[in-house]
Design a protein around this motif. Structure first.
Motif, PDB file in Angstrom:
ATOM      1  N   UNK A 163       5.149  -1.237   3.461  1.00 61.64           N
ATOM      2  CA  UNK A 163       3.834  -1.346   3.025  1.00 61.64           C
ATOM      3  C   UNK A 163       3.116  -1.962   3.748  1.00 61.64           C
ATOM      4  N   UNK A 164       4.080  -2.833   4.417  1.00 61.72           N
ATOM      5  CA  UNK A 164       3.534  -3.765   5.090  1.00 61.72           C
ATOM      6  C   UNK A 164       3.477  -3.666   6.644  1.00 61.72           C
ATOM      7  N   UNK A 165       4.793  -2.573   6.928  1.00 68.82           N
ATOM      8  CA  UNK A 165       4.727  -1.751   7.665  1.00 68.82           C
ATOM      9  C   UNK A 165       4.239  -0.216   8.026  1.00 68.82           C
ATOM     10  N   UNK A 166       4.238   0.374   6.695  1.00 72.28           N
ATOM     11  CA  UNK A 166       2.946   1.096   7.172  1.00 72.28           C
ATOM     12  C   UNK A 166       1.683   1.325   7.222  1.00 72.28           C
TER      13      UNK A 166
ATOM     14  N   UNK B  29      -0.232  -6.179  -1.728  1.00 75.76           N
ATOM     15  CA  UNK B  29      -0.268  -7.170  -0.375  1.00 75.76           C
ATOM     16  C   UNK B  29      -0.766  -5.343   0.354  1.00 75.76           C
ATOM     17  N   UNK B  30      -0.722  -3.992  -0.671  1.00 81.77           N
ATOM     18  CA  UNK B  30      -0.770  -3.553   0.892  1.00 81.77           C
ATOM     19  C   UNK B  30      -2.174  -3.020   0.546  1.00 81.77           C
ATOM     20  N   UNK B  31      -2.699  -3.283   0.057  1.00 81.02           N
ATOM     21  CA  UNK B  31      -4.330  -3.723  -0.282  1.00 81.02           C
ATOM     22  C   UNK B  31      -5.331  -4.474   0.271  1.00 81.02           C
ATOM     23  N   UNK B  32      -4.591  -5.017   0.322  1.00 80.04           N
ATOM     24  CA  UNK B  32      -4.930  -6.686   1.510  1.00 80.04           C
ATOM     25  C   UNK B  32      -4.737  -6.663   2.527  1.00 80.04           C
ATOM     26  N   UNK B  33      -3.767  -5.787   3.074  1.00 80.11           N
ATOM     27  CA  UNK B  33      -2.988  -5.611   4.750  1.00 80.11           C
ATOM     28  C   UNK B  33      -4.256  -4.153   5.724  1.00 80.11           C
TER      29      UNK B  33
ATOM     30  N   UNK C 263      10.981  -5.014  -5.508  1.00 79.32           N
ATOM     31  CA  UNK C 263       8.993  -5.728  -4.965  1.00 79.32           C
ATOM     32  C   UNK C 263       9.381  -6.355  -3.694  1.00 79.32           C
ATOM     33  N   UNK C 264      10.589  -7.008  -2.838  1.00 78.59           N
ATOM     34  CA  UNK C 264      10.772  -6.666  -1.347  1.00 78.59           C
ATOM     35  C   UNK C 264      10.843  -5.661  -0.715  1.00 78.59           C
ATOM     36  N   UNK C 265      11.691  -5.161  -0.645  1.00 79.15           N
ATOM     37  CA  UNK C 265      11.909  -3.651  -0.533  1.00 79.15           C
ATOM     38  C   UNK C 265      10.553  -2.878   0.005  1.00 79.15           C
TER      39      UNK C 265
END
Length: 252
Positions: A75-78, A115-119, A68-70
């Motif tokens: 996804x946060x960075x992309x 998280x990816x969706x939300x960002x 999960x963390x990796x």
């Protein structure tokens, strides 16, 4: 027919290859973005140049592991890089592939996709999301991971869908000029038949000479949610073939 210039993040991946094919077949201009094409959406190398003149980004880039963390960091960075570089390049929107049930996820890869969706949805560029069921192609990957004559596969419910089917629906969403209203449910695409992952794996295992044993979801993130149907398509989902058996018959 008017054409649009698309950039596809993750263009050489399992889903990305099909997205590039569908866009090309429909006459659109495509910029494939992956490290293999000299574009790294994590470091940003080549990203600005790749997005020159691009009107729509389709993001199907994914992390290769389930931790999960990796995955969340990827996804946060992309998401940040695609949003920032896309805005600078004058991109009109981003369309992203996600997974059915991410809104219920509490752990593992699906929580990272949440998280990816939300960002991506938080802007600045408008984003559209298509949630898909697990791919037919994922079943073979599960067998490959075990590298044994006997494979233990979770007997958890799913509604497998072909990558090509998802790619077609994703391109439809990306090229639809109508804006999705905020109150409209996020669109979903799934296969036509409910089955368990173990049942699908048994069909493929029979062809490979592998015995498949269905097991519970012990150790799998959110296995209880999955067992209760939490990751099955919603009533508003589009269901489209082929079934896993039909797909298997065309992929010897």
């Amino acid at each position: 027919m008017s054409t649009t210039k698309f950039a596809v993040a993750g263009a050489t991946g399992r889903l990305g290859r099909h997205v590039v094919d569908v866009l090309t077949e429909r006459g659109h201009r495509v910029v494939p973005m992956s490290r293999a094409t000299g574009v790294d959406i994590i470091t940003g190398d080549g990203l600005a140049a790749a997005l020159t003149g691009v009107e729509v980004i389709i993001d199907v880039a994914s992390w290769h592991g389930s931790e999960q963390e990796a995955a969340t960091e990827f996804f946060r960075t992309s998401a940040r890089n695609l949003q920032e570089a896309g805005q600078k390049a004058g991109v009109a929107q981003i369309t992203v592939a996600s997974i059915i049930g991410v809104d219920k996820a509490t752990a593992g890869f699906l929580a990272a996709k949440k998280v990816h969706e939300e960002l991506l949805l938080s802007g600045p560029l408008p984003a559209r999301v298509l949630r898909a069921a697990q791919f037919h192609e994922f079943v073979g990957q599960l067998l490959d991971w075990q590298q044994s004559d006997v494979a233990y596969i979770p007997a958890l419910p799913t509604q497998l869908v072909a990558c090509r089917t998802v790619a077609e629906e994703l391109v439809d969403l990306a090229t639809d000029p109508g804006a999705t209203a905020p109150e409209t449910p996020i669109p979903e695409i799934a296969g036509p038949r409910k089955e368990t992952m173990a049942e699908a794996a048994q069909l493929l295992g029979a062809r490979r000479g592998i015995k498949v044993v269905g097991v519970g979801g012990s150790g799998i993130p959110d296995a209880e949610i999955a067992a209760n149907g939490g990751f099955l398509p919603s009533p508003h989902a589009k269901l489209a073939g082929p079934t896993f058996q039909e797909w298997l018959d065309t992929h010897p």
